[in-house]
Scaffold this active site. Structure first.
Site, PDB file in Angstrom:
ATOM      1  N   GLN A 172       2.588  -1.841   1.879  1.00  0.00           N
ATOM      2  CA  GLN A 172       1.718  -1.962   3.065  1.00  0.00           C
ATOM      3  C   GLN A 172       2.325  -2.912   4.104  1.00  0.00           C
ATOM      4  OE1 GLN A 172      -1.940  -4.098   2.447  1.00  0.00           O
ATOM      5  NE2 GLN A 172      -2.885  -3.330   4.318  1.00  0.00           N
ATOM      6  N   TYR A 227      -3.081 -12.260 -11.276  1.00  0.00           N
ATOM      7  CA  TYR A 227      -2.462 -12.269  -9.949  1.00  0.00           C
ATOM      8  C   TYR A 227      -2.541 -13.677  -9.341  1.00  0.00           C
ATOM      9  CZ  TYR A 227      -1.912 -10.922  -4.982  1.00  0.00           C
ATOM     10  OH  TYR A 227      -1.514 -10.808  -3.680  1.00  0.00           O
ATOM     11  N   ILE A 240      11.876  -0.007  -4.879  1.00  0.00           N
ATOM     12  CA  ILE A 240      12.208   0.665  -6.141  1.00  0.00           C
ATOM     13  C   ILE A 240      12.206   2.185  -5.971  1.00  0.00           C
ATOM     14  CG2 ILE A 240       9.846   0.794  -7.079  1.00  0.00           C
ATOM     15  CD1 ILE A 240      11.108  -0.230  -9.763  1.00  0.00           C
ATOM     16  N   GLY A 247      10.318  -4.754  -1.572  1.00  0.00           N
ATOM     17  CA  GLY A 247       9.007  -4.114  -1.409  1.00  0.00           C
ATOM     18  C   GLY A 247       8.830  -3.531  -0.011  1.00  0.00           C
TER      19      GLY A 247
HETATM   20  N1  SER Z   1      -5.076  -8.306  -0.790  1.00  0.00           N
HETATM   21  C1  SER Z   1      -4.775  -8.876  -2.057  1.00  0.00           C
HETATM   22  C2  SER Z   1      -5.575  -8.248  -3.141  1.00  0.00           C
HETATM   23  O1  SER Z   1      -6.670  -7.836  -2.854  1.00  0.00           O
HETATM   24  C3  SER Z   1      -5.043 -10.346  -2.034  1.00  0.00           C
HETATM   25  O2  SER Z   1      -3.885 -11.002  -1.752  1.00  0.00           O
HETATM   26  O3  SER Z   1      -5.146  -8.215  -4.243  1.00  0.00           O
END
Ligand code: SER
Length: 320
Positions: A12, A143, A35, A8
């Site tokens: 960012q 997530y 990628i 990655g």
């Molecule tokens: N910055 C991330 C998000 O907002 C949190 O880990 O998904």
């Protein structure tokens, strides 16, 4: 000699971590991967750059063998907002690739693995203020589910196989080099670009939304400190970490000190629910005690530096 692979690398965090690692370990010893084929020159000309889909195990293993990798910074992943749109993809990418890295770590006896967890590991049942390192982890986003699972996997590989895994629960990361995408804390970055380009921002969380945050220079410092820490002094492998907490409105007011004509309207969307499930502030005393973590940037210093960096980079057109 340490040989590092970063996944990655064009994201960012990766786009700023790779140059930091190259400065410390030597350009040739840090293999940037992502990628995407179109890496910017500062990533692909200063040191090795390889195209890698982290779900392609055979290609991943080839690179580990070819470069004799002993340390991996595994940054490839899907963030919270995108994860809600594509839950299965979030699981596949975030967890299956981590499992591969851990297995490679075992097979090739890596020195160390870094993987970022997140404040998303917490959920609505977690204490919201000064959230402790050890607390309830019941996230309600995919997530967050991947972050808790990943933390458990890192702990398991450490306990079972002695693999040196290190992890921090990252707050929202604010940075000027590479725009973020797909996260919930993205508003705290987008707002700077829009303030400079349009003097106006439509914010997708409510003004009173308060979340833990950190500026990129502090993040780079913290990753370096954690990876350099003496393993004998570590009681944890997963650390809470933070630098500041502010509401969206407080951020707006801080930007307005520099740009009085800047205006904001609030149009909360589905990301508000995600933000509301996360802590307002974090207790990172374990990181401070075990490896000396100390931040440099608060809201005032970060805002000033962000605006200066973005304006000086000339990547965006200043309306003022
Ligand atoms: N910055 C991330 C998000 O907002 C949190 O880990 O998904």
């Amino acid at each position: 000699m340490t040989k590092i692979l970063v996944t990655g690398s064009l994201g960012q965090i990766g786009s700023e971590l790779v140059p930091t690692l190259r400065k410390k370990y030597g350009n040739e010893n840090v293999i940037a991967t992502d990628i995407r084929p179109n890496a910017p020159t500062f990533i692909c000309e200063e040191g090795p750059y390889e195209i890698l889909d982290v779900l392609n195990n055979s290609r991943f293993e080839e690179l580990i063998k070819e470069y004799e990798i002993d340390t991996v910074f595994h940054l490839a992943g899907l963030l919270s907002a995108t994860g809600e749109r594509f839950p299965q993809k979030a699981w596949d990418l975030n967890i299956n690739s981590l499992l591969s890295v851990l297995e490679f770590g075992r097979k090739y006896q890596f020195k160390r693995i870094f993987w970022p967890s997140s404040i998303a590991a917490f959920g609505p049942t977690t204490p919201k203020d000064n959230t402790p390192n050890e607390t309830i982890l019941q996230p309600n986003t995919m997530y967050g589910v991947t972050k808790v699972t990943g933390e458990l996997l890192l702990e398991y590989y450490w306990q079972k196989f002695g693999l040196d895994t290190r992890c921090m629960r990252l707050p929202g990361i604010i940075s000027s080099e590479t725009p973020c995408g797909g996260g919930t804390t993205d508003y705290a970055v987008e707002i700077f670009y829009e303030a400079i380009e349009h003097n106006h921002y439509t914010c997708f969380v409510k003004p009173e939304t308060k979340l833990p945050m950190m500026y990129m220079p502090d993040l780079l410092k913290s990753i370096t400190m954690l990876m350099d820490a003496d393993v004998a002094k570590l009681e944890h492998h997963v650390f809470n970490i933070t630098a500041m907490s502010f509401t969206a409105e407080e951020l707006v007011q801080e930007i307005q000190k520099h740009r009085p004509n800047f205006t904001v309207e609030y149009k909360p969307d589905f990301r508000q629910t995600i933000a509301d499930s996360w802590p307002r502030s974090i207790d990172d005393s374990s990181a401070r005690k075990e490896w000396g973590w100390k931040h440099d940037f608060g809201l005032t210093e970060m805002t000033k530096d962000m605006l200066e960096k973005l304006i000086n980079s000339k990547k965006i057109f200043d309306q003022n």
